[in-house]
Design a protein around this motif. Structure first.
Motif, mmCIF file in Angstrom:
data_model
loop_
_atom_site.group_PDB
_atom_site.id
_atom_site.type_symbol
_atom_site.label_atom_id
_atom_site.label_comp_id
_atom_site.label_asym_id
_atom_site.label_seq_id
_atom_site.Cartn_x
_atom_site.Cartn_y
_atom_site.Cartn_z
ATOM 1 N N LEU A 14 0.867 -1.168 0.000
ATOM 2 C CA LEU A 14 0.000 0.000 0.000
ATOM 3 C C LEU A 14 0.904 1.218 0.000
ATOM 4 O O LEU A 14 1.786 1.347 0.865
ATOM 5 C CB LEU A 14 -0.894 -0.003 1.239
ATOM 6 N N TYR A 15 0.736 2.085 -1.001
ATOM 7 C CA TYR A 15 1.576 3.274 -1.110
ATOM 8 C C TYR A 15 0.712 4.477 -1.455
ATOM 9 O O TYR A 15 0.149 4.542 -2.554
ATOM 10 C CB TYR A 15 2.648 3.064 -2.182
ATOM 11 N N ARG A 16 0.536 5.372 -0.499
ATOM 12 C CA ARG A 16 -0.194 6.623 -0.694
ATOM 13 C C ARG A 16 -1.588 6.401 -1.280
ATOM 14 O O ARG A 16 -2.035 7.122 -2.141
ATOM 15 C CB ARG A 16 0.614 7.583 -1.555
ATOM 16 N N GLY A 17 -2.252 5.361 -0.842
ATOM 17 C CA GLY A 17 -3.607 5.065 -1.302
ATOM 18 C C GLY A 17 -3.681 4.119 -2.480
ATOM 19 O O GLY A 17 -4.765 3.685 -2.853
ATOM 20 N N ALA A 18 -2.558 3.815 -3.083
ATOM 21 C CA ALA A 18 -2.515 2.881 -4.213
ATOM 22 C C ALA A 18 -2.056 1.517 -3.727
ATOM 23 O O ALA A 18 -1.321 1.415 -2.745
ATOM 24 C CB ALA A 18 -1.551 3.387 -5.282
ATOM 25 N N ILE A 19 -2.467 0.487 -4.420
ATOM 26 C CA ILE A 19 -1.953 -0.848 -4.148
ATOM 27 C C ILE A 19 -1.019 -1.211 -5.284
ATOM 28 O O ILE A 19 -1.358 -1.055 -6.463
ATOM 29 C CB ILE A 19 -3.089 -1.882 -4.027
ATOM 30 N N ILE A 20 0.165 -1.661 -4.928
ATOM 31 C CA ILE A 20 1.154 -2.118 -5.897
ATOM 32 C C ILE A 20 1.290 -3.616 -5.703
ATOM 33 O O ILE A 20 1.717 -4.069 -4.648
ATOM 34 C CB ILE A 20 2.498 -1.394 -5.699
ATOM 35 N N ASP A 21 0.852 -4.374 -6.701
ATOM 36 C CA ASP A 21 0.851 -5.839 -6.643
ATOM 37 C C ASP A 21 1.970 -6.397 -7.514
ATOM 38 O O ASP A 21 2.229 -5.884 -8.604
ATOM 39 C CB ASP A 21 -0.463 -6.407 -7.177
ATOM 40 N N ALA A 22 2.593 -7.463 -7.037
ATOM 41 C CA ALA A 22 3.645 -8.133 -7.798
ATOM 42 C C ALA A 22 3.249 -9.570 -8.084
ATOM 43 O O ALA A 22 2.565 -10.214 -7.294
ATOM 44 C CB ALA A 22 4.957 -8.115 -7.030
ATOM 45 N N THR A 23 3.726 -10.056 -9.229
ATOM 46 C CA THR A 23 3.530 -11.461 -9.544
ATOM 47 C C THR A 23 4.571 -12.285 -8.809
ATOM 48 O O THR A 23 5.586 -11.767 -8.359
ATOM 49 C CB THR A 23 3.664 -11.716 -11.055
ATOM 50 N N ASP A 24 4.330 -13.542 -8.697
ATOM 51 C CA ASP A 24 5.272 -14.473 -8.076
ATOM 52 C C ASP A 24 6.354 -14.811 -9.087
ATOM 53 O O ASP A 24 6.060 -15.287 -10.185
ATOM 54 C CB ASP A 24 4.524 -15.734 -7.646
ATOM 55 N N ALA A 25 7.606 -14.574 -8.722
ATOM 56 C CA ALA A 25 8.720 -14.810 -9.656
ATOM 57 C C ALA A 25 9.307 -16.204 -9.539
ATOM 58 O O ALA A 25 10.160 -16.569 -10.332
ATOM 59 C CB ALA A 25 9.813 -13.783 -9.419
ATOM 60 N N SER A 26 8.865 -16.984 -8.578
ATOM 61 C CA SER A 26 9.453 -18.310 -8.429
ATOM 62 C C SER A 26 9.163 -19.140 -9.669
ATOM 63 O O SER A 26 8.027 -19.425 -10.015
ATOM 64 C CB SER A 26 8.913 -19.004 -7.177
ATOM 65 N N GLY A 27 10.216 -19.488 -10.380
ATOM 66 C CA GLY A 27 10.080 -20.266 -11.594
ATOM 67 C C GLY A 27 9.900 -19.435 -12.852
ATOM 68 O O GLY A 27 10.162 -19.898 -13.940
ATOM 69 N N LEU A 35 -0.024 -1.532 -10.966
ATOM 70 C CA LEU A 35 -0.536 -0.409 -10.192
ATOM 71 C C LEU A 35 -2.049 -0.508 -10.113
ATOM 72 O O LEU A 35 -2.727 -0.581 -11.142
ATOM 73 C CB LEU A 35 -0.121 0.908 -10.863
ATOM 74 N N MET A 36 -2.579 -0.527 -8.917
ATOM 75 C CA MET A 36 -4.024 -0.556 -8.686
ATOM 76 C C MET A 36 -4.384 0.739 -7.944
ATOM 77 O O MET A 36 -4.139 0.865 -6.747
ATOM 78 C CB MET A 36 -4.425 -1.770 -7.842
ATOM 79 N N PHE A 37 -4.890 1.714 -8.718
ATOM 80 C CA PHE A 37 -5.159 3.041 -8.156
ATOM 81 C C PHE A 37 -6.285 3.647 -8.974
ATOM 82 O O PHE A 37 -6.061 4.224 -10.042
ATOM 83 C CB PHE A 37 -3.887 3.876 -8.237
ATOM 84 N N HIS A 40 -6.197 6.901 -10.939
ATOM 85 C CA HIS A 40 -5.057 7.128 -11.838
ATOM 86 C C HIS A 40 -5.369 6.609 -13.240
ATOM 87 O O HIS A 40 -5.958 5.548 -13.388
ATOM 88 C CB HIS A 40 -3.823 6.408 -11.284
ATOM 89 N N PRO A 41 -4.959 7.333 -14.298
ATOM 90 C CA PRO A 41 -5.237 6.856 -15.653
ATOM 91 C C PRO A 41 -4.528 5.548 -16.009
ATOM 92 O O PRO A 41 -4.922 4.876 -16.963
ATOM 93 C CB PRO A 41 -4.746 7.995 -16.563
ATOM 94 N N CYS A 42 -3.503 5.172 -15.255
ATOM 95 C CA CYS A 42 -2.771 3.923 -15.526
ATOM 96 C C CYS A 42 -3.180 2.804 -14.580
ATOM 97 O O CYS A 42 -2.451 1.827 -14.412
ATOM 98 C CB CYS A 42 -1.265 4.173 -15.441
ATOM 99 N N ASP A 43 -4.349 2.922 -13.981
ATOM 100 C CA ASP A 43 -4.861 1.891 -13.082
ATOM 101 C C ASP A 43 -4.894 0.540 -13.795
ATOM 102 O O ASP A 43 -5.401 0.421 -14.908
ATOM 103 C CB ASP A 43 -6.268 2.267 -12.619
ATOM 104 N N GLY A 44 -4.297 -0.465 -13.165
ATOM 105 C CA GLY A 44 -4.309 -1.820 -13.715
ATOM 106 C C GLY A 44 -3.182 -2.118 -14.681
ATOM 107 O O GLY A 44 -3.068 -3.251 -15.148
ATOM 108 N N GLU A 45 -2.350 -1.126 -14.999
ATOM 109 C CA GLU A 45 -1.264 -1.347 -15.957
ATOM 110 C C GLU A 45 -0.047 -1.994 -15.300
ATOM 111 O O GLU A 45 0.169 -1.889 -14.096
ATOM 112 C CB GLU A 45 -0.845 -0.026 -16.609
ATOM 113 N N MET A 46 0.762 -2.649 -16.137
ATOM 114 C CA MET A 46 1.967 -3.333 -15.679
ATOM 115 C C MET A 46 3.170 -2.394 -15.801
ATOM 116 O O MET A 46 3.276 -1.633 -16.764
ATOM 117 C CB MET A 46 2.211 -4.574 -16.524
ATOM 118 N N PHE A 47 4.083 -2.515 -14.829
ATOM 119 C CA PHE A 47 5.301 -1.709 -14.814
ATOM 120 C C PHE A 47 6.500 -2.598 -14.535
ATOM 121 O O PHE A 47 6.366 -3.722 -14.069
ATOM 122 C CB PHE A 47 5.191 -0.602 -13.758
#
Length: 73
Positions: A14-27, A35-37, A40-47
């Protein structure tokens, strides 16, 4: 950190009201960050990194604009 295993299998932050989710890198080798915000116009986009997501949130909240490299035509 909200949880070490979020909805995408990696950590969620949780960062300043946004949720930043990561995928599992194992394997997979590469973590993908989302970015889940709903205000924000980039809500749901991958970074490429958690830091890039945080910069998007900071720029939006502090300046009222998304970074030009992530806004459509």
């Amino acid at each position: 950190m909200i949880t070490p295993v979020g909805r995408l299998g990696g950590p969620s932050y949780l960062y300043r009201g946004a949720i930043i989710d990561a995928t599992d890198a194992s394997g997979l080798g590469t973590v993908k960050w989302f970015l889940m915000f709903d205000r924000h116009p980039c809500d749901g986009e991958m970074f490429a990194s958690q830091e890039e997501c945080a910069r998007m949130v900071d720029n939006w909240l502090d300046r009222g604009q998304a970074l030009a490299s992530h806004v459509g035509p």
